[in-house]
Structures are given as C-alpha cells and as structure tokens.
Scaffold this active site. Structure first.
Site, PDB file in Angstrom:
ATOM      1  N   GLU A  86     -10.315   2.182 -12.843  1.00  0.00           N
ATOM      2  CA  GLU A  86     -10.236   0.721 -12.882  1.00  0.00           C
ATOM      3  C   GLU A  86     -11.415   0.054 -12.174  1.00  0.00           C
ATOM      4  O   GLU A  86     -11.376  -1.136 -11.865  1.00  0.00           O
ATOM      5  CB  GLU A  86      -8.899   0.264 -12.309  1.00  0.00           C
ATOM      6  CG  GLU A  86      -7.789   0.496 -13.308  1.00  0.00           C
ATOM      7  CD  GLU A  86      -6.399   0.590 -12.720  1.00  0.00           C
ATOM      8  OE1 GLU A  86      -5.448   0.511 -13.511  1.00  0.00           O
ATOM      9  OE2 GLU A  86      -6.252   0.750 -11.503  1.00  0.00           O
ATOM     10  N   HIS A 105      -5.141  -2.491  -5.287  1.00  0.00           N
ATOM     11  CA  HIS A 105      -4.266  -2.430  -6.466  1.00  0.00           C
ATOM     12  C   HIS A 105      -3.076  -1.556  -6.138  1.00  0.00           C
ATOM     13  O   HIS A 105      -3.232  -0.412  -5.694  1.00  0.00           O
ATOM     14  CB  HIS A 105      -5.024  -1.858  -7.671  1.00  0.00           C
ATOM     15  CG  HIS A 105      -4.131  -1.457  -8.805  1.00  0.00           C
ATOM     16  ND1 HIS A 105      -3.111  -2.258  -9.285  1.00  0.00           N
ATOM     17  CD2 HIS A 105      -4.101  -0.321  -9.565  1.00  0.00           C
ATOM     18  CE1 HIS A 105      -2.503  -1.649 -10.284  1.00  0.00           C
ATOM     19  NE2 HIS A 105      -3.080  -0.464 -10.467  1.00  0.00           N
ATOM     20  N   HIS A 169       2.445  -2.933 -15.103  1.00  0.00           N
ATOM     21  CA  HIS A 169       1.467  -2.038 -14.474  1.00  0.00           C
ATOM     22  C   HIS A 169       1.372  -2.211 -12.964  1.00  0.00           C
ATOM     23  O   HIS A 169       1.353  -1.225 -12.237  1.00  0.00           O
ATOM     24  CB  HIS A 169       0.101  -2.248 -15.119  1.00  0.00           C
ATOM     25  CG  HIS A 169      -0.947  -1.289 -14.647  1.00  0.00           C
ATOM     26  ND1 HIS A 169      -2.047  -0.975 -15.397  1.00  0.00           N
ATOM     27  CD2 HIS A 169      -1.081  -0.583 -13.492  1.00  0.00           C
ATOM     28  CE1 HIS A 169      -2.798  -0.094 -14.738  1.00  0.00           C
ATOM     29  NE2 HIS A 169      -2.238   0.148 -13.575  1.00  0.00           N
TER      30      HIS A 169
END
Length: 221
Positions: A86, A105, A169
């Site tokens: 990512e 994240h 997600h």
C-alpha cells in the site's frame, strides 16, 4: 540494509516497530495486517523520502533494519525487503498533505463493522473530535494498492480531518507525528464501537469539532 548513513535513524525505525507491536497489542491489527510509515525530515540529495514497513512480515518477527526507505516518487532508496503493497496510497497522502508526518493503517473490528455497513463514523466521543477532527468518511471497497486509489483516499479525507475508512478493509489515520497518528487510529476505533453500540440503543449525540471550545494551548490527552 540500515547503515550509519541511512536517511532513517535507528530511533525512527524503533518507533515504527514499537507502534506496529502496539497495534497488535491493542487489537487494531493482527498477523501482517496494516502498515506504518513516517516522513523523513528534509531532502537528501534533492529527494524527499519516507520510511515504511515491509510487505508480508509479521510484526513479532520484524526488525528495525527491515524498514524500507522510499522516495516520494516511489523509488526504493534503502532496504532489502519489498515495501508495503500500500506504498502508493501512503505516498498519495503525503503528497496532498504537507502537514502529515506519519501514517498508520489498521484493520480494527468496529471500524470495519461500520465500513462494511457503509456508515460514516460520526464523532460521539471527545477523543475522536480532538484527534480525528471530524466525521470519518467511508470509501467504497476496492483494492488499495495503487496510486489512483491513494489519490481518491486522500481527496475523501481532505485537508482537515485526520482519517478515512476504506470500505471492507480498514482505517488510514494521519498525524503530525507517529504518536499522534496512532492516537487517531485508537480514537476512531473506540468511537466506532461506541457509535455502533449506542445506535442500537437509541440516537447518539454527535459532537462537532467547530462547536467545541478547546482552550488555547490545551494539550491533547
């Protein structure tokens, strides 16, 4: 491999690893979920850079020297491992927000509950207001490993709020330091749980950042 001449200091690498382990300890991630990056101060050889966690390495097996230094153009500058998949999303957020110095994240449970429902995470707790600085929007699900997704994520977050949810997600949280970015992630997850539970019982009282009289010079908890 990390050397004395590395753009990323040992202290920065140690801090990233610490918060990786904290994300597991606090239930925000498990196994190899999530990722963390930090913007490196100043330009080296004319190139701004970040340091980011490697791809597919368990946090309990990760070492400070495993972190990967990457230029804002996506070029790997230091590291023997592949950076997080990512990476393009992190870079897009750093490019849009010069104030952002760190990104966390996570794939925490109640953030994902509301993300799966497509329900915006409105602030119902003070810490959410103080750290996220507003409601956290939900992006529709798609794979999060490319620059186009990153640009849309950064655009949806905007310039004032410090988090965005990727539907089905997880959460991307930002801050002026890694410590504060992690606090954003914790605050949004706690708020998401309370919002979900309170909504089942009635109509929660939603807080508005602009309406709260925060004393000048007050330190965040």
């Amino acid at each position: 491999m990390h050397t004395a001449a590395s753009r990323a200091t040992r202290q920065t690498r140690d801090e990233i690893l610490y918060y990786c382990l904290e994300s597991v300890r606090t239930g925000l991630n498990f196994n190899t979920q999530g990722n963390i990056s930090v913007r490196l101060p100043g330009a080296h050889d004319g190139q701004d850079a970040i340091v980011i966690t490697p791809s597919d390495v368990r946090y309990d097996a990760m070492r400070p020297e495993d972190m990967v230094v990457v230029g804002l153009d996506g070029t790997v500058l230091e590291g023997d491992l592949c950076p997080s998949t990512e990476l393009p999303v992190h870079l897009a957020h750093y490019r849009r927000r010069p104030d952002v110095q760190a990104i966390v994240h996570t794939e925490s449970t109640f953030v994902n509950v509301l993300g799966a429902l497509g329900r915006r995470i409105d602030p119902v707790l003070l810490n959410m207001v103080l750290y996220a600085k507003g409601p956290v929007e939900i992006m529709p699900f798609e794979f999060s490993t490319n620059g186009d997704f990153g640009r849309r994520s950064a655009e949806l977050m905007g310039d004032d709020v410090n988090a965005v949810v990727w539907g089905n997600h997880g959460l991307l949280a930002v801050g002026v330091s890694l410590k504060l970015a992690f606090k954003v992630a914790v605050a949004v997850e706690e708020n998401a749980e309370v919002l979900h539970r309170a909504s089942a019982a009635g109509t929660p009282n939603v807080l508005v950042y602009e309406d709260i009289d925060i004393p000048v010079g007050a330190r965040l908890p």
